[in-house]
Design an enzyme around this catalytic site. Sequence first.
Site, mmCIF file in Angstrom:
data_model
loop_
_atom_site.group_PDB
_atom_site.id
_atom_site.type_symbol
_atom_site.label_atom_id
_atom_site.label_comp_id
_atom_site.label_asym_id
_atom_site.label_seq_id
_atom_site.Cartn_x
_atom_site.Cartn_y
_atom_site.Cartn_z
ATOM 1 N N ASN A 94 -57.981 -17.968 46.978
ATOM 2 C CA ASN A 94 -58.764 -16.793 46.563
ATOM 3 C C ASN A 94 -59.623 -17.170 45.360
ATOM 4 O O ASN A 94 -59.132 -17.247 44.244
ATOM 5 C CB ASN A 94 -57.818 -15.635 46.214
ATOM 6 C CG ASN A 94 -58.593 -14.411 45.757
ATOM 7 O OD1 ASN A 94 -59.791 -14.296 46.041
ATOM 8 N ND2 ASN A 94 -57.933 -13.501 45.068
ATOM 9 N N TRP A 95 -60.902 -17.367 45.642
ATOM 10 C CA TRP A 95 -61.810 -17.822 44.579
ATOM 11 C C TRP A 95 -62.293 -16.677 43.687
ATOM 12 O O TRP A 95 -63.013 -16.919 42.720
ATOM 13 C CB TRP A 95 -63.014 -18.539 45.200
ATOM 14 C CG TRP A 95 -62.699 -19.920 45.701
ATOM 15 C CD1 TRP A 95 -61.483 -20.539 45.673
ATOM 16 C CD2 TRP A 95 -63.611 -20.850 46.282
ATOM 17 N NE1 TRP A 95 -61.581 -21.795 46.212
ATOM 18 C CE2 TRP A 95 -62.885 -22.013 46.594
ATOM 19 C CE3 TRP A 95 -64.984 -20.824 46.583
ATOM 20 C CZ2 TRP A 95 -63.477 -23.134 47.181
ATOM 21 C CZ3 TRP A 95 -65.572 -21.927 47.171
ATOM 22 C CH2 TRP A 95 -64.824 -23.075 47.460
ATOM 23 N N LYS A 96 -61.947 -15.462 44.039
ATOM 24 C CA LYS A 96 -62.390 -14.292 43.255
ATOM 25 C C LYS A 96 -63.920 -14.367 43.084
ATOM 26 O O LYS A 96 -64.599 -14.746 44.019
ATOM 27 C CB LYS A 96 -61.646 -14.221 41.925
ATOM 28 C CG LYS A 96 -60.134 -14.392 42.110
ATOM 29 C CD LYS A 96 -59.352 -14.078 40.879
ATOM 30 C CE LYS A 96 -57.894 -14.495 41.096
ATOM 31 N NZ LYS A 96 -56.961 -13.733 40.290
ATOM 32 N N HIS A 127 -55.968 -5.991 46.858
ATOM 33 C CA HIS A 127 -55.658 -6.900 45.745
ATOM 34 C C HIS A 127 -55.561 -6.071 44.461
ATOM 35 O O HIS A 127 -56.328 -5.127 44.262
ATOM 36 C CB HIS A 127 -56.751 -7.968 45.625
ATOM 37 C CG HIS A 127 -56.370 -9.094 44.720
ATOM 38 N ND1 HIS A 127 -56.394 -8.968 43.341
ATOM 39 C CD2 HIS A 127 -55.913 -10.347 44.974
ATOM 40 C CE1 HIS A 127 -55.983 -10.105 42.798
ATOM 41 N NE2 HIS A 127 -55.681 -10.959 43.765
ATOM 42 N N GLU A 139 -56.562 -6.591 41.594
ATOM 43 C CA GLU A 139 -57.785 -6.523 40.777
ATOM 44 C C GLU A 139 -58.724 -5.448 41.319
ATOM 45 O O GLU A 139 -59.472 -4.826 40.566
ATOM 46 C CB GLU A 139 -58.465 -7.904 40.739
ATOM 47 C CG GLU A 139 -57.682 -8.868 39.856
ATOM 48 C CD GLU A 139 -57.898 -10.340 40.146
ATOM 49 O OE1 GLU A 139 -58.813 -10.697 40.909
ATOM 50 O OE2 GLU A 139 -57.120 -11.157 39.604
ATOM 51 N N GLU A 175 -47.361 -10.035 45.245
ATOM 52 C CA GLU A 175 -48.071 -10.520 44.054
ATOM 53 C C GLU A 175 -47.705 -9.659 42.845
ATOM 54 O O GLU A 175 -48.350 -8.631 42.593
ATOM 55 C CB GLU A 175 -49.585 -10.410 44.278
ATOM 56 C CG GLU A 175 -50.123 -11.332 45.333
ATOM 57 C CD GLU A 175 -51.505 -11.830 44.948
ATOM 58 O OE1 GLU A 175 -51.662 -13.052 44.857
ATOM 59 O OE2 GLU A 175 -52.405 -11.016 44.702
ATOM 60 N N GLY A 185 -52.782 -14.738 37.210
ATOM 61 C CA GLY A 185 -53.703 -15.297 36.220
ATOM 62 C C GLY A 185 -53.121 -15.469 34.824
ATOM 63 O O GLY A 185 -53.849 -15.689 33.866
ATOM 64 N N SER A 213 -49.936 -17.056 39.680
ATOM 65 C CA SER A 213 -49.813 -18.298 38.893
ATOM 66 C C SER A 213 -49.162 -19.440 39.676
ATOM 67 O O SER A 213 -48.367 -20.207 39.127
ATOM 68 C CB SER A 213 -49.067 -18.034 37.579
ATOM 69 O OG SER A 213 -49.838 -17.188 36.753
ATOM 70 N N GLY A 273 -54.925 -18.194 43.317
ATOM 71 C CA GLY A 273 -56.177 -17.800 42.670
ATOM 72 C C GLY A 273 -56.752 -18.955 41.876
ATOM 73 O O GLY A 273 -57.357 -19.874 42.424
ATOM 74 N N GLY A 274 -56.524 -18.931 40.565
ATOM 75 C CA GLY A 274 -57.113 -19.913 39.645
ATOM 76 C C GLY A 274 -57.005 -21.356 40.107
ATOM 77 O O GLY A 274 -57.994 -22.103 40.058
HETATM 78 C C1 PEP Z 1 -54.650 -14.000 43.013
HETATM 79 O O1 PEP Z 1 -55.855 -14.136 42.873
HETATM 80 O O2 PEP Z 1 -54.197 -13.205 43.831
HETATM 81 C C2 PEP Z 1 -53.765 -14.809 42.180
HETATM 82 C C3 PEP Z 1 -52.499 -14.850 42.498
HETATM 83 O O3 PEP Z 1 -54.311 -15.475 41.119
HETATM 84 P P1 PEP Z 1 -53.615 -16.629 40.244
HETATM 85 O O4 PEP Z 1 -53.110 -17.659 41.208
HETATM 86 O O5 PEP Z 1 -54.703 -17.129 39.379
HETATM 87 O O6 PEP Z 1 -52.485 -16.009 39.495
#
Ligand code: PEP
Length: 251
Positions: A12-14, A93, A95, A163, A169, A209, A230-231
């Site tokens: 997930n590149w957001k 999600h 966010e 999640e 993040g 994370s 994500g990150g």
């Molecule tokens: C996400 O974008 O759903 C996520 C889990 O991000 P991260 O891995 O950065 O915590």
Amino acid sequence: MNPTMKKIIIANWKMNPATPKEALRIFSVIHKETKSIKNIDVIFTPPFVFLPLLKQAKLGAQDVFFEKSGAFTGEISALQLKAYGITHVIVGHSERRAMGETEEIVQKKLKTVLESGLKAILCIGENERNREEAFPVIMRHELHSALLKIKKSALRNLIVAYEPIWAIGTGHAETPEHAFEITILIRRDLYKIAGRSIASKIPIIYGGSVASKNAVSFIKDGGMDGLLVGGASLRAREFVKIVKGSSEVQK
Ligand code: PEP
């Protein structure tokens, strides 16, 4: 974890990266290193504008609108995504929920995605690190509400992403052991909602994370059917390690 199920890893590149050049660079490194891995489905969910660029990838969208077509400036429909060869859509999600997406909207989006024959990655997770509260909150307010109006047969295309919001993040991942306990509770509720034969095939994945240092443990000790990253999915070499490590668990 269902040992016969192919694992899924979502990148997930957001709202990243800034340019198509950088998107292609990250993708090329990951694709080159992971394309021969057959026991993991790697799904890229870049921003909408980069979807057509990543032609060689298995693609997902980060969001969708619930109407089929019409005067909805700025929105994108499930049919349009399908026409681009997109197979997966992230729904609900945290966010997006934080930006005002209500449970009713999540429900409508989930219904649209599943009825369009796309796979939905439904994100659920608690706000605070409170183990006693986490389970009822997830079940009552997110999982049950999202699945309320969905036909049982459509649930074949469902993926549930656990999640915990406090882990997204932050660099503070859930422990694989606790994530495992939560997935058992989620699976139990899915059994009640969808029946054993469908529920046992719904992948439950973890996000929050994830990095190369914990990914394998989430698959192995956490019994996860996959990961939502994500990150770390924007750091090509790190993401390659996550995919390769997870693929080794299954051998
Ligand atoms: C996400 O974008 O759903 C996520 C889990 O991000 P991260 O891995 O950065 O915590």
